[in-house]
Motif scaffolding. Structure first.
Motif, PDB file in Angstrom:
ATOM      1  N   TYR A 122       0.840  -1.206   0.000  1.00 17.37           N
ATOM      2  CA  TYR A 122       0.000   0.000   0.000  1.00 17.37           C
ATOM      3  C   TYR A 122       0.877   1.259   0.000  1.00 17.37           C
ATOM      4  O   TYR A 122       0.582   2.236  -0.686  1.00 17.37           O
ATOM      5  N   SER A 123       1.988   1.180   0.750  1.00 15.70           N
ATOM      6  CA  SER A 123       2.872   2.349   0.897  1.00 15.70           C
ATOM      7  C   SER A 123       3.570   2.745  -0.401  1.00 15.70           C
ATOM      8  O   SER A 123       4.099   3.839  -0.500  1.00 15.70           O
ATOM      9  N   LYS A 126      -1.120   4.588  -8.839  1.00 12.04           N
ATOM     10  CA  LYS A 126       0.071   4.024  -9.500  1.00 12.04           C
ATOM     11  C   LYS A 126       1.223   3.949  -8.510  1.00 12.04           C
ATOM     12  O   LYS A 126       1.229   4.673  -7.511  1.00 12.04           O
ATOM     13  N   ILE A 127       2.213   3.117  -8.821  1.00 14.52           N
ATOM     14  CA  ILE A 127       3.384   2.999  -7.929  1.00 14.52           C
ATOM     15  C   ILE A 127       4.218   4.277  -8.027  1.00 14.52           C
ATOM     16  O   ILE A 127       4.639   4.664  -9.113  1.00 14.52           O
ATOM     17  N   ASN A 168       9.555   3.327  -4.925  1.00 18.73           N
ATOM     18  CA  ASN A 168      10.208   2.116  -5.394  1.00 18.73           C
ATOM     19  C   ASN A 168      10.216   1.062  -4.279  1.00 18.73           C
ATOM     20  O   ASN A 168      10.873   1.237  -3.256  1.00 18.73           O
ATOM     21  N   TYR A 169       9.494  -0.023  -4.494  1.00 20.37           N
ATOM     22  CA  TYR A 169       9.399  -1.086  -3.477  1.00 20.37           C
ATOM     23  C   TYR A 169      10.781  -1.668  -3.168  1.00 20.37           C
ATOM     24  O   TYR A 169      11.063  -2.060  -2.038  1.00 20.37           O
ATOM     25  N   ASN A 170      11.642  -1.707  -4.189  1.00 16.24           N
ATOM     26  CA  ASN A 170      12.976  -2.289  -3.992  1.00 16.24           C
ATOM     27  C   ASN A 170      13.898  -1.407  -3.161  1.00 16.24           C
ATOM     28  O   ASN A 170      14.926  -1.850  -2.692  1.00 16.24           O
ATOM     29  N   LYS A 171      13.524  -0.135  -3.020  1.00 19.42           N
ATOM     30  CA  LYS A 171      14.373   0.777  -2.241  1.00 19.42           C
ATOM     31  C   LYS A 171      13.761   1.009  -0.884  1.00 19.42           C
ATOM     32  O   LYS A 171      13.061   1.996  -0.648  1.00 19.42           O
TER      33      LYS A 171
END
Ligand code: SAM
Length: 252
Positions: free
Chosen positions: A154-155, A163-164, A167-170
Motif C-alpha cells: 500500500y505504501s 500508480k506505484i 520504489n518497493y525495492n528501495k
C-alpha cells in the motif's frame, strides 16, 4: 532523526486524535482492520502484563486495562502521552504511560511481559531488528508480540492515481514536507520496508511468526472514511489493497 519524528508527532497529535477518533472498547490495529475483540490474537488479557510500544493517545492500553490487564504504554511524543493520560483519567482506568524511545527498551525489565503490542508505530523505527530483539528480551518465555503497520505494498502507491510512486525495492527512509493551511511547514519522516525486511527482522530477533493478516474490513471505524483520512485511504483503493498488515509472533 528521532528528533524530527518526535517533533512531527507533537505537532500533529491534536489533529490526529481529532481525526481518527480511536475508541477504547477494543484495541485497534489500524485503518480498515478489524479490532482485537474481533480478531482475538491475544486471547483473554485479564491479569496479563502488557507493554504497548508506540502507544500514542493510549487507546489500546486503555482497552486492555478495561479488560483487566496490567499495562504500560511507551511513546516518544509528550503531546500523545498527554492525550493518553487525560483519556485514562476520563475512562477511570490505571495505565502507566512513560516517555520512552522504543528503539531500545533500556530500563524495561527482562522476561517480564506476557504480551508486547504495537499498532501503527513501527514504521517510525529505523532499525526494526534492534527493536524486535529488545521486545524478545522483555517478553516472558512463550510471550506474544503482536504488531501492525502500513502494508508495504500500500505504501508504494499514489492515493490519487493508484500508480506505484515509491520504489518497493528501495526500502529505507522517506521524508516529506507538508505545508499546512496556515502556511507553516512540517517534516514527516518514516521508513519503508519490504515484506522480506520485516520477516528477516522477526527471524533475527529469534521470534516465531504464528500468523500474518492482511485485512480489509469495510465496517471498520467510521472515522477512517471521513475527512482527511479519505484522501489517505480512498475507498476504491483500500478495497483492492488493505492499508494495514498485522503480525502475530511468539517468543520461543
Ligand atoms: C500512528 S501513531 C500510532 C499510535 C497508536 N498506537 C495508535 O494506534 O493510535 C505512531 C506513534 O508512534 C510514536 N513513535 C514514533 N517513533 C517512536 C519512537 N522511536 N519511540 C516511541 N514512540 C515512537 C509516535 O509518537 C506516535 O504516537
Amino acid at each position: 532523526m528521532t528528533k524530527e519524528i518526535e517533533k512531527w508527532w507533537n505537532e500533529v497529535s491534536k489533529s490526529y486524535q481529532e481525526d481518527s477518533k480511536i475508541r477504547t472498547k477494543s484495541a485497534h490495529y489500524g485503518p480498515y482492520a478489524p479490532d482485537e475483540n474481533k480478531l482475538k490474537l491475544l486471547g483473554n488479557v485479564k491479569g496479563k502484563k502488557i507493554l504497548e510500544i508506540g502507544c500514542g493517545g493510549g487507546q489500546c492500553s486503555i482497552a486492555f486495562a478495561k479488560q483487566g490487564a496490567k499495562c504500560i504504554g511507551l511513546d516518544l511524543s509528550k503531546e500523545q502521552l498527554k492525550h493518553a493520560e487525560e483519556l485514562a483519567k476520563k475512562e477511570k482506568v490505571s495505565v502507566k504511560f512513560l516517555k520512552h524511545d522504543i528503539q531500545t527498551l533500556k530500563g524495561i525489565k527482562s522476561k517480564n511481559y506476557d504480551i508486547v503490542f504495537s499498532a501503527f508505530a513501527l514504521q517510525y523505527i529505523p532499525d526494526l531488528t534492534k527493536c524486535f530483539r529488545e521486545v524478545n528480551r522483555v517478553l516472558k518465555k512463550g510471550g506474544i508480540f503482536v504488531f501492525s503497520f502500513d502494508h508495504p505494498f500500500y505504501s508504494t502507491l499514489s492515493t490519487e492515481t493508484f500508480k506505484i510512486i515509491h520504489n518497493y525495492n528501495k526500502s529505507g527512509k522517506i521524508e516529506e514536507t507538508e505545508t499546512w493551511p496556515d502556511g507553516s511547514k512540517h517534516k514527516f519522516v518514516a521508513y519503508m520496508r519490504k515484506f522480506s525486511d520485516i520477516f528477516d527482522s522477526v527471524l533475527k530477533a529469534n521470534l516465531v511468526i504464528e500468523k500474518i493478516i492482511e485485512p480489509f474490513d469495510k465496517k471498520t471505524e467510521k472515522a477512517w472514511k471521513k475527512g482527511n483520512w479519505k484522501e489517505t485511504y480512498p475507498p476504491r483503493l483500500v478495497e483492492m489493497i488493505g492499508p494495514t498488515i498485522i503480525f502475530k509472533t511468539k517468543k520461543k
